[in-house]
Write a protein that holds these residues in place. Structure first.
Motif, PDB file in Angstrom:
ATOM      1  N   ASP A 121       0.116   2.402  -5.904  1.00  0.00           N
ATOM      2  CA  ASP A 121      -0.926   1.535  -5.332  1.00  0.00           C
ATOM      3  C   ASP A 121      -2.157   2.353  -4.943  1.00  0.00           C
ATOM      4  N   HIS A 141       3.426   1.689  -1.943  1.00  0.00           N
ATOM      5  CA  HIS A 141       3.955   1.909  -3.294  1.00  0.00           C
ATOM      6  C   HIS A 141       3.257   3.125  -3.904  1.00  0.00           C
ATOM      7  N   TRP A 179       0.837  -1.214   0.000  1.00  0.00           N
ATOM      8  CA  TRP A 179       0.000   0.000   0.000  1.00  0.00           C
ATOM      9  C   TRP A 179       0.870   1.262   0.000  1.00  0.00           C
ATOM     10  N   VAL A 212       0.543  -4.653  -6.455  1.00  0.00           N
ATOM     11  CA  VAL A 212       0.221  -3.225  -6.490  1.00  0.00           C
ATOM     12  C   VAL A 212      -1.140  -3.111  -7.180  1.00  0.00           C
ATOM     13  N   TYR A 245       8.901  -3.711  -6.433  1.00  0.00           N
ATOM     14  CA  TYR A 245       7.779  -3.976  -5.524  1.00  0.00           C
ATOM     15  C   TYR A 245       8.315  -4.396  -4.152  1.00  0.00           C
ATOM     16  N   SER A 285      -4.887   0.849  -3.276  1.00  0.00           N
ATOM     17  CA  SER A 285      -5.735   0.060  -2.372  1.00  0.00           C
ATOM     18  C   SER A 285      -6.336   0.911  -1.249  1.00  0.00           C
TER      19      SER A 285
END
Ligand code: FMN
Length: 454
Positions: free
Chosen positions: A29, A26, A24, A399, A300, A31
């Motif tokens: 990302d 990244h 999360w 991701v 990642y 999310s």
């Protein structure tokens, strides 16, 4: 003979950190947008573009507080906390798709079967027969405490309660309204024929229900049943009831044995071997070339948090790994959590230590990770299916939603070109799409059928 078609579920959860923890953070990302309805409707559209069989939504009741005897890391790293209700996402996603199935997890231990039966029937109606239920019984004492119990019921007792819960549901879904009960006759003023609407009576060890199912029969009546039992008792339950079984395995030999055992047990229970569609959890990192995929994986991993993955796994096994030295062997101990995981990590010949677990958790989760070009990924997916007799995969996100986009754009066309993935959906309910019999209802050999009338 045509090639076996690979089945695919996207695996997600109504939360920030699901399986691959830490990602999360990244920069790409998304999310953390899980509270927005567009995040979900866009994802549903994307998955339908990729002809996914379903979106499988996990859920948890309770928090992960076993690691370090605390929920602090869980809160800091959003390890399935906060987590919102999965069922409430489905209507919105169903409205923007036609074919995608929805497998939603609901922990029956904390549900009243009468009301739960109606919620699922409602969703089966609204999705036009695209709903599935992942039957879980829970594994967290924190959930039991939150629900007013001092601790959760013992492992096998949870499955016994589940057996009875299923009986009540089958009575409601299959037996309360006969086929032909709905007349909708305006002239004669008969909406439903009372002779064909039945009060079901159940008096058992855990549940008592005396009532009519509140919903009229939905396209599938009983939703497609998903389950992930892996212990002896869990496998027995899956073999009796499940239509889709989720497994998690690191090695093809172990997966092959589990798949074989599950199909054997289904046969012993009077079902057919392919009455079970078996999905294995997998993480995929794909890019146009192998070198780019490797680079992406390394990038990642810079954001992943293996310790957060360890905290998740600690709750799954019931073992507080923070009490171990980094190279100390994990010792066998009694567990009332996920027994199959507890056994696997503490087996004397397995040689697990915290260091080895952290290495395995490089991406923040414990699923098999495939990294490569579209051709390499397709090769490996095909090899798993061929070597283990699974039917397909539960694809975790890394991701989000980038990893699902990559899969849809790069891997799906490759699988389609090889003839191992459908070019288009067929019409029908989720059950019709998944099973060769192409029937919306469970077959007569399934235990639910015993409760039908008429
Ligand atoms: C792919 C997969 C997904 C699962 N999803 C959930 C979930 O969303 N919620 C949950 O409480 N348990 C979940 N579980 C755990 C199972 O419900 C079950 O406790 C576990 O697989 C094995 O139980 P057993 O070894 O005790 O039989 C999942 C397991 C697997 C393999």
């Amino acid at each position: 003979m045509s090639k076996k078609q690979i089945r695919l579920n996207a695996f997600n959860m109504n939360c920030v950190g699901h399986i691959n923890h830490g990602l999360w953070t990244h920069p790409r990302d998304r999310s953390t947008d899980y509270t927005s309805i567009e995040y979900w409707t866009e994802q549903a559209r994307l998955l339908e573009r990729g002809k996914f069989d379903g979106l499988f939504l996990a859920d948890i009741v309770g928090v992960y507080d076993v690691y370090q005897d605390s929920a602090d890391l869980t809160a800091r790293e959003a390890i399935q906390l906060p987590v919102n209700d999965p069922l409430l996402l489905v209507s919105a996603m169903a409205a923007v798709t036609r074919h995608l199935g929805f497998g939603v997890t609901v922990n029956l231990t904390y549900e009243a079967p009468y009301l739960f039966a109606r919620r699922m029937s409602t969703l089966d109606h609204l999705t036009r027969g695209r709903i599935g239920w992942n039957i879980v019984t829970g594994y967290l004492d924190s959930a039991a405490r939150a629900m007013g119990l001092s601790e959760q019921p013992e492992h096998d007792a949870r499955y016994e309660r589940a057996e009875e819960f299923m009986q009540v549901l089958y009575k409601l879904w299959e037996g309360s309204w006969e086929d032909g009960a709905l007349l909708r006759d305006r002239q004669r003023r008969i909406f439903a024929d009372p002779a064909k609407v039945h009060r079901i009576k159940h008096r058992g060890e855990h549940y008592e229900v005396d009532g009519y199912h509140l919903s009229e029969p939905s396209p599938q009546r009983t939703p497609v049943l998903y389950q992930a039992g892996a212990s002896d008792r869990g496998q027995q339950f899956a073999a009796a009831h499940a239509e889709c079984v989720f497994i998690s395995s690191q090695k093809p030999e172990a997966a092959r044995k589990l798949v074989h055992d599950l199909r054997d047990q289904a046969q012993l229970a009077g079902r057919q071997r392919n009455d079970l569609k078996i999905f294995m959890g997998v993480s995929v990192i794909v890019a146009p070339t192998a070198a780019e995929a490797r680079e992406k994986y390394v990038e990642y991993c810079r954001y992943a948090n293996p310790e957060a993955g360890l905290a998740h796994f600690a709750a799954g096994t019931g073992f507080d790994f923070s009490r171990y030295g980094i190279d100390e062997a994990i010792r066998p101990a009694a567990s009332n959590a996920i027994q199959s995981s507890a056994k696997a990590v503490s087996a004397a010949d397995a040689g697990w230590t915290v260091r080895k677990l952290l290495d395995q958790l490089a991406l923040g989760g414990r699923y098999v990770t495939i990294v490569g070009s579209p051709q390499q990924v397709a090769d490996q997916l095909e090899a798993w299916v061929r070597d283990t007799d699974i039917d397909g995969f539960n694809l975790t996100r890394t991701v989000a939603p980038e990893s699902f986009e990559d899969f849809v754009n790069l891997v799906i066309p490759e699988l389609q070109a090889r003839g191992s993935y459908k070019l288009d959906y067929e019409d029908g309910t989720l059950r019709e799409k998944l099973f060769e019999a192409r029937q919306p209802l469970l077959p007569a050999r399934h235990p639910a059928a015993r409760y039908r009338r008429g």
